[in-house]
Design an enzyme around this catalytic site. Structure first.
Site, PDB file in Angstrom:
ATOM      1  N   ASP A 118       0.850  -1.191   0.000  1.00 25.29           N
ATOM      2  CA  ASP A 118       0.000   0.000   0.000  1.00 25.29           C
ATOM      3  C   ASP A 118       0.882   1.236   0.000  1.00 25.29           C
ATOM      4  O   ASP A 118       1.804   1.350   0.811  1.00 25.29           O
ATOM      5  CB  ASP A 118      -0.911  -0.007   1.231  1.00 25.29           C
ATOM      6  CG  ASP A 118      -1.988   1.061   1.124  1.00 25.29           C
ATOM      7  OD1 ASP A 118      -2.387   1.401  -0.018  1.00 25.29           O
ATOM      8  OD2 ASP A 118      -2.424   1.566   2.167  1.00 25.29           O
ATOM      9  N   TYR A 120       1.319   5.702  -0.566  1.00 31.87           N
ATOM     10  CA  TYR A 120       0.930   6.952   0.106  1.00 31.87           C
ATOM     11  C   TYR A 120       1.218   8.063  -0.899  1.00 31.87           C
ATOM     12  O   TYR A 120       1.932   8.997  -0.612  1.00 31.87           O
ATOM     13  CB  TYR A 120       1.785   7.057   1.374  1.00 31.87           C
ATOM     14  CG  TYR A 120       1.436   8.092   2.391  1.00 31.87           C
ATOM     15  CD1 TYR A 120       0.159   8.187   2.940  1.00 31.87           C
ATOM     16  CD2 TYR A 120       2.414   8.980   2.862  1.00 31.87           C
ATOM     17  CE1 TYR A 120      -0.125   9.123   3.914  1.00 31.87           C
ATOM     18  CE2 TYR A 120       2.132   9.914   3.843  1.00 31.87           C
ATOM     19  CZ  TYR A 120       0.858   9.977   4.364  1.00 31.87           C
ATOM     20  OH  TYR A 120       0.583  10.897   5.346  1.00 31.87           O
ATOM     21  N   HIS A 125      -3.662  14.198   0.176  1.00 31.34           N
ATOM     22  CA  HIS A 125      -3.914  13.347   1.345  1.00 31.34           C
ATOM     23  C   HIS A 125      -2.750  13.410   2.334  1.00 31.34           C
ATOM     24  O   HIS A 125      -2.949  13.603   3.537  1.00 31.34           O
ATOM     25  CB  HIS A 125      -4.158  11.899   0.898  1.00 31.34           C
ATOM     26  CG  HIS A 125      -4.172  10.919   2.028  1.00 31.34           C
ATOM     27  ND1 HIS A 125      -5.219  10.834   2.917  1.00 31.34           N
ATOM     28  CD2 HIS A 125      -3.261   9.996   2.433  1.00 31.34           C
ATOM     29  CE1 HIS A 125      -4.961   9.896   3.819  1.00 31.34           C
ATOM     30  NE2 HIS A 125      -3.776   9.370   3.548  1.00 31.34           N
ATOM     31  N   ARG A 134       0.567  15.689  12.769  1.00 34.89           N
ATOM     32  CA  ARG A 134       1.820  16.305  13.218  1.00 34.89           C
ATOM     33  C   ARG A 134       1.738  17.825  13.092  1.00 34.89           C
ATOM     34  O   ARG A 134       2.515  18.446  12.362  1.00 34.89           O
ATOM     35  CB  ARG A 134       3.002  15.786  12.377  1.00 34.89           C
ATOM     36  CG  ARG A 134       3.269  14.291  12.484  1.00 34.89           C
ATOM     37  CD  ARG A 134       4.493  13.879  11.658  1.00 34.89           C
ATOM     38  NE  ARG A 134       4.350  14.214  10.243  1.00 34.89           N
ATOM     39  CZ  ARG A 134       3.727  13.443   9.351  1.00 34.89           C
ATOM     40  NH1 ARG A 134       3.192  12.299   9.723  1.00 34.89           N
ATOM     41  NH2 ARG A 134       3.625  13.825   8.091  1.00 34.89           N
ATOM     42  N   GLU A 190     -10.277   4.381   3.266  1.00 33.36           N
ATOM     43  CA  GLU A 190      -9.319   5.055   2.403  1.00 33.36           C
ATOM     44  C   GLU A 190      -9.703   4.730   0.967  1.00 33.36           C
ATOM     45  O   GLU A 190      -9.689   3.565   0.554  1.00 33.36           O
ATOM     46  CB  GLU A 190      -7.879   4.617   2.706  1.00 33.36           C
ATOM     47  CG  GLU A 190      -7.406   5.135   4.069  1.00 33.36           C
ATOM     48  CD  GLU A 190      -5.914   5.005   4.301  1.00 33.36           C
ATOM     49  OE1 GLU A 190      -5.294   4.085   3.729  1.00 33.36           O
ATOM     50  OE2 GLU A 190      -5.369   5.830   5.062  1.00 33.36           O
ATOM     51  N   GLU A 192      -8.972   4.213  -2.593  1.00 34.20           N
ATOM     52  CA  GLU A 192      -7.730   3.942  -3.314  1.00 34.20           C
ATOM     53  C   GLU A 192      -8.020   3.238  -4.648  1.00 34.20           C
ATOM     54  O   GLU A 192      -9.080   2.635  -4.825  1.00 34.20           O
ATOM     55  CB  GLU A 192      -6.793   3.056  -2.478  1.00 34.20           C
ATOM     56  CG  GLU A 192      -6.512   3.647  -1.099  1.00 34.20           C
ATOM     57  CD  GLU A 192      -5.257   3.124  -0.444  1.00 34.20           C
ATOM     58  OE1 GLU A 192      -4.368   2.619  -1.156  1.00 34.20           O
ATOM     59  OE2 GLU A 192      -5.174   3.238   0.796  1.00 34.20           O
ATOM     60  N   ASP A 223      -9.208   0.760   1.638  1.00 33.35           N
ATOM     61  CA  ASP A 223      -8.222   0.323   2.633  1.00 33.35           C
ATOM     62  C   ASP A 223      -8.685   0.790   4.016  1.00 33.35           C
ATOM     63  O   ASP A 223      -8.222   1.798   4.540  1.00 33.35           O
ATOM     64  CB  ASP A 223      -6.858   0.917   2.253  1.00 33.35           C
ATOM     65  CG  ASP A 223      -5.750   0.458   3.178  1.00 33.35           C
ATOM     66  OD1 ASP A 223      -5.822  -0.675   3.657  1.00 33.35           O
ATOM     67  OD2 ASP A 223      -4.812   1.246   3.403  1.00 33.35           O
ATOM     68  N   ARG A 227      -8.029   4.779  12.879  1.00 28.08           N
ATOM     69  CA  ARG A 227      -7.125   5.925  13.090  1.00 28.08           C
ATOM     70  C   ARG A 227      -6.576   6.006  14.499  1.00 28.08           C
ATOM     71  O   ARG A 227      -5.455   6.513  14.689  1.00 28.08           O
ATOM     72  CB  ARG A 227      -7.862   7.221  12.751  1.00 28.08           C
ATOM     73  CG  ARG A 227      -8.370   7.313  11.327  1.00 28.08           C
ATOM     74  CD  ARG A 227      -7.249   7.175  10.319  1.00 28.08           C
ATOM     75  NE  ARG A 227      -7.757   7.284   8.952  1.00 28.08           N
ATOM     76  CZ  ARG A 227      -7.039   7.010   7.873  1.00 28.08           C
ATOM     77  NH1 ARG A 227      -5.771   6.600   8.005  1.00 28.08           N
ATOM     78  NH2 ARG A 227      -7.562   7.116   6.676  1.00 28.08           N
ATOM     79  N   GLN A 230      -3.902   3.367  14.698  1.00 24.24           N
ATOM     80  CA  GLN A 230      -2.817   3.863  13.838  1.00 24.24           C
ATOM     81  C   GLN A 230      -1.989   4.931  14.553  1.00 24.24           C
ATOM     82  O   GLN A 230      -0.755   4.893  14.531  1.00 24.24           O
ATOM     83  CB  GLN A 230      -3.413   4.426  12.543  1.00 24.24           C
ATOM     84  CG  GLN A 230      -2.384   4.980  11.565  1.00 24.24           C
ATOM     85  CD  GLN A 230      -3.034   5.554  10.302  1.00 24.24           C
ATOM     86  OE1 GLN A 230      -4.235   5.428  10.106  1.00 24.24           O
ATOM     87  NE2 GLN A 230      -2.242   6.185   9.449  1.00 24.24           N
ATOM     88  N   TYR A 234       2.060   3.821  14.976  1.00 24.42           N
ATOM     89  CA  TYR A 234       2.736   3.963  13.684  1.00 24.42           C
ATOM     90  C   TYR A 234       4.189   4.444  13.740  1.00 24.42           C
ATOM     91  O   TYR A 234       4.928   4.311  12.751  1.00 24.42           O
ATOM     92  CB  TYR A 234       1.901   4.828  12.737  1.00 24.42           C
ATOM     93  CG  TYR A 234       2.127   6.309  12.802  1.00 24.42           C
ATOM     94  CD1 TYR A 234       2.818   6.974  11.784  1.00 24.42           C
ATOM     95  CD2 TYR A 234       1.658   7.064  13.870  1.00 24.42           C
ATOM     96  CE1 TYR A 234       3.001   8.337  11.823  1.00 24.42           C
ATOM     97  CE2 TYR A 234       1.852   8.426  13.920  1.00 24.42           C
ATOM     98  CZ  TYR A 234       2.523   9.057  12.896  1.00 24.42           C
ATOM     99  OH  TYR A 234       2.720  10.410  12.939  1.00 24.42           O
ATOM    100  N   LYS A 243      -4.402  -1.200   9.787  1.00 22.04           N
ATOM    101  CA  LYS A 243      -4.836  -1.361   8.407  1.00 22.04           C
ATOM    102  C   LYS A 243      -4.897  -2.814   7.954  1.00 22.04           C
ATOM    103  O   LYS A 243      -5.482  -3.112   6.907  1.00 22.04           O
ATOM    104  CB  LYS A 243      -3.911  -0.577   7.474  1.00 22.04           C
ATOM    105  CG  LYS A 243      -4.120   0.920   7.599  1.00 22.04           C
ATOM    106  CD  LYS A 243      -2.900   1.692   7.146  1.00 22.04           C
ATOM    107  CE  LYS A 243      -3.116   3.184   7.294  1.00 22.04           C
ATOM    108  NZ  LYS A 243      -4.053   3.724   6.307  1.00 22.04           N
ATOM    109  N   THR A 247      -9.002  -5.150   3.844  1.00 23.81           N
ATOM    110  CA  THR A 247      -8.946  -4.236   2.700  1.00 23.81           C
ATOM    111  C   THR A 247      -9.913  -4.789   1.667  1.00 23.81           C
ATOM    112  O   THR A 247      -9.786  -5.949   1.261  1.00 23.81           O
ATOM    113  CB  THR A 247      -7.522  -4.178   2.108  1.00 23.81           C
ATOM    114  OG1 THR A 247      -6.610  -3.746   3.125  1.00 23.81           O
ATOM    115  CG2 THR A 247      -7.454  -3.220   0.929  1.00 23.81           C
ATOM    116  N   GLU A 350      -9.902  13.118   6.891  1.00 27.44           N
ATOM    117  CA  GLU A 350      -9.760  14.422   6.249  1.00 27.44           C
ATOM    118  C   GLU A 350     -11.100  15.155   6.139  1.00 27.44           C
ATOM    119  O   GLU A 350     -11.172  16.364   6.350  1.00 27.44           O
ATOM    120  CB  GLU A 350      -9.166  14.246   4.852  1.00 27.44           C
ATOM    121  CG  GLU A 350      -7.758  13.667   4.851  1.00 27.44           C
ATOM    122  CD  GLU A 350      -7.406  13.122   3.481  1.00 27.44           C
ATOM    123  OE1 GLU A 350      -6.933  13.893   2.635  1.00 27.44           O
ATOM    124  OE2 GLU A 350      -7.627  11.906   3.250  1.00 27.44           O
TER     125      GLU A 350
HETATM  126 MN    MN Z   1      -3.998   2.999   2.528  1.00 25.79          MN
END
Ligand code: MN
Length: 403
Positions: A118, A120, A125, A134, A190, A192, A223, A227, A230, A234, A243, A247, A350
């Site tokens: 997967d 990014y 995004h 962050r 997600e 994708e 996906d 959160r 995660q 992570y 994750k 999927t 988001e």
């Molecule tokens: Mn993903």
């Protein structure tokens, strides 16, 4: 009239012909091709087209597995044979009689997933996530524009569209004190695009210019992501349990050949790229595909795949540049697709900005993340090779209570 003329519907005409794996009450599973709201057995169809025995053999399987071990030339011959049989008036009666209504089928995962990666690769995004996770730091990490960031996922938890998704459990960060174990409170999607690979390259590299020989087709992918799990797990090695629980992939793989006209140039590159990623002189590998996020029947966002910075060809070149090679059935996904506008975001993280801006739904409720019984369906469209609409096979899943 030909079989194609009798069976085609908008989005699923003779220019599309996605592949899937189907069973009926008395046969299967076997490899099929979709024409309108019907499924045709590929091996049988190739028999009507007078195809070569080795091509019939490559499709006489439960799914795409055998065909994915073959090469681009074989894939093109198979597609040509399907088109020949579907447009030959002399076999139209037979082909139509053998067509199975979709409603009488059970659909399965269209191929056995070998390895799953997967990525990014979407700047909108990645920037949004950087700002949310962050705050106060640069939204993109320093490596982001030099290589397509990815991680190796879990092939065994890729499921066919329609499979129910139990809410995952794990360690969730708390505002005060240590994390607690329990059902995810921030379950997300997600949006994708997934890429199905074949024509194996053992211990080799796939150059940018050779991507067309190895990408068999595209499938809409969700996906699912937890959160809260995660956020806690992570650092420093990336996503793990947040994750890998599920999927969802469409039951229908759209062949690359059906998307010739949907190809477009990717966003302008902001930094010079290493030669193996430099796509300034290779064929365009972005696609004009718009993907709707449908929550319980209501469209809440439309994500433009063409806005994604890194292309699938670059992702394939990157994941093999160390000599890892590729196997038939390898699968990778683009990373969450978002556009520049709020209504183009491909995750609830988001859309609701980390849960701080809940989304108001038509039924009067507000949502930050997914609730039990919520159903998310991805639907996508593009333009087919002769200008008619092309509709991707949908990807859907419903959240069930943690078990
Ligand atoms: Mn993903």
């Amino acid at each position: 009239m030909t079989a194609a003329e009798r069976l085609a519907t908008t989005g699923f005409d003779i220019d599309h012909l996605p592949y899937g794996s189907f069973s009926t009450s008395d046969s299967g599973p076997k490899l099929g091709v979709r024409l309108g709201d019907h499924v045709l057995g590929v091996a049988t169809l190739l028999g009507h087209a007078g195809a070569a025995p080795e091509d019939v053999a490559a499709t006489d399987d439960a799914n795409l597995d055998t065909l994915l071990t073959r090469d681009r030339a074989a894939w093109d011959r198979v597609r040509a044979g399907i088109i020949r049989a579907s447009t030959d008036p002399s076999v139209a009666e037979t082909v139509v009689a053998e067509a199975v209504p979709l409603a009488e089928t059970v659909l399965h995962l269209p191929f056995t997933v070998a390895d799953y990666v997967d990525f990014y690769g979407n700047e909108f995004h990645a920037s949004n996530v950087g700002r949310i996770f962050r705050p106060g730091q640069p939204p993109l990490t320093p490596n982001w524009k030099h290589l397509p960031i990815g991680y190796h996922g879990r092939a065994g938890t890729i499921v066919a569209s329609g499979t129910e998704i139990p809410r995952p459990e794990g360690l969730r960060p708390e505002p005060e004190g240590p994390p607690t174990f329990g059902p995810s409170r921030r379950l997300d999607i997600e949006v994708e695009m997934g890429f199905v690979l074949g024509s194996p390259v053992p211990q080799g590299k796939v150059a940018l210019a050779d991507a067309d020989d190895h990408v068999f087709g595209l499938a809409l992918t969700n996906d699912w992501s937890a959160r809260d799990i995660q956020a806690f797990e992570y650092v420093p090695l990336g996503p793990f349990l947040a994750k890998s629980f599920a999927t969802s992939v469409s039951a229908w793989v759209t062949p690359l050949a059906a998307l010739a006209r949907a190809r477009t140039t990717p966003p302008r590159r902001d930094v010079p790229l290493a030669p193996y990623l430099d796509d300034s002189t290779t064929p365009a590998w972005a696609f004009d595909i718009d993907i709707d996020v449908v929550l319980n029947g209501e469209v809440v966002s439309t994500a433009p795949y063409s806005a994604t910075y890194w292309t699938a060809a670059q992702m394939l070149a990157h994941m093999t540049v160390n000599g890892a090679g590729l196997r038939a059935g390898d699968f990778f996904a683009s990373g969450t697709i978002s556009g520049p506008e709020p209504k183009q975001r491909g995750s609830f993280l988001e859309i609701t900005w980390g849960g701080t801006e809940p989304l108001s739904l038509a039924d009067g409720t507000e949502i930050a993340f997914l609730r039990d019984n919520d159903e998310v369906t991805l639907r996508a469209r593009a333009t087919g090779p002769n200008g008619t609409p092309l509709v991707f096979g949908e990807t859907t899943g419903r959240i069930t209570t943690a078990r």
